[in-house]
Design a protein around this motif. Structure first.
Motif, mmCIF file in Angstrom:
data_model
loop_
_atom_site.group_PDB
_atom_site.id
_atom_site.type_symbol
_atom_site.label_atom_id
_atom_site.label_comp_id
_atom_site.label_asym_id
_atom_site.label_seq_id
_atom_site.Cartn_x
_atom_site.Cartn_y
_atom_site.Cartn_z
ATOM 1 N N LYS A 52 0.846 -1.183 0.000
ATOM 2 C CA LYS A 52 0.000 0.000 0.000
ATOM 3 C C LYS A 52 0.888 1.242 0.000
ATOM 4 N N PHE A 53 0.554 2.174 -0.888
ATOM 5 C CA PHE A 53 1.277 3.426 -1.042
ATOM 6 C C PHE A 53 0.290 4.581 -0.990
ATOM 7 N N SER A 54 0.743 5.712 -0.529
ATOM 8 C CA SER A 54 -0.025 6.943 -0.551
ATOM 9 C C SER A 54 0.628 7.857 -1.571
ATOM 10 N N GLY A 55 -0.152 8.431 -2.473
ATOM 11 C CA GLY A 55 0.450 9.242 -3.517
ATOM 12 C C GLY A 55 -0.295 10.522 -3.801
ATOM 13 N N ARG A 56 0.464 11.481 -4.309
ATOM 14 C CA ARG A 56 -0.137 12.723 -4.772
ATOM 15 C C ARG A 56 0.590 13.174 -6.035
ATOM 16 N N ALA A 57 -0.160 13.744 -6.945
ATOM 17 C CA ALA A 57 0.396 14.312 -8.169
ATOM 18 C C ALA A 57 0.204 15.819 -8.088
ATOM 19 N N GLU A 58 1.287 16.566 -8.277
ATOM 20 C CA GLU A 58 1.236 18.015 -8.158
ATOM 21 C C GLU A 58 1.743 18.666 -9.435
ATOM 22 N N VAL A 59 1.210 19.854 -9.714
ATOM 23 C CA VAL A 59 1.685 20.692 -10.805
ATOM 24 C C VAL A 59 1.859 22.093 -10.236
#
Length: 152
Positions: A128-135
């Motif tokens: 299990k991973f926690s992720g975020r994509a940012e710009v």
């Protein structure tokens, strides 16, 4: 072999670890990876990418599902680096699930997506991973990624 630069690696290092190729490789470079808990990777979004022919003509928007896939690929890279001493060339990380997906900002050609993924836990081959994509420092998408490690 991975070409390390300040704990990150270039596209060749990405290609050495991930089985994905054009047009489905969604990580261009790893900026940093502590090989235990976190990875910071990026993707440069170009107008020349094939999805923009139909999503959407005259108003190109990077599909949200591909933001999630990019997070999953970054999670796979982190998984490979965590298990580097124990893994074999036959290891594969498969997308097994996604929870709490949220989309907050559109991504368009010219943007650079920064994937930030943190390892949360592993149990019986399920990671299990926690992720975020940012710009530009703004949250574009976030999700909890579940991967299954499997030998092929």
């Amino acid at each position: 072999m991975l070409k390390a630069t300040d704990s990150g690696f270039d596209i060749q290092g990405v290609l050495d670890l991930l089985p994905h190729r054009y047009p489905f490789l969604l990580v261009d470079r790893v900026i940093s990876c502590d090989c235990e808990k976190e990875i910071h990777a990026l993707k440069n979004v170009s107008f020349n990418e094939p999805m923009f022919n139909g999503h959407f003509p005259g108003n190109p928007i990077f599909p949200g599902v591909l933001l999630l896939e990019g997070l999953a690929q970054a999670a796979g890279l982190l998984g490979f680096r965590i298990t580097e001493q124990k893994s074999t060339a036959n290891d594969l990380y498969l997308f097994a699930g996604i929870d709490n997906a949220r989309f907050k900002r559109q991504v368009v050609p010219g943007d650079t997506i920064h994937y930030h993924v943190t390892f949360e836990k592993e149990r019986r081959g399920i990671w299990k991973f926690s992720g975020r994509a940012e710009v530009d420092g703004e949250l574009a998408a976030s999700a909890d990624i579940i991967c299954a490690r499997r030998e092929v």
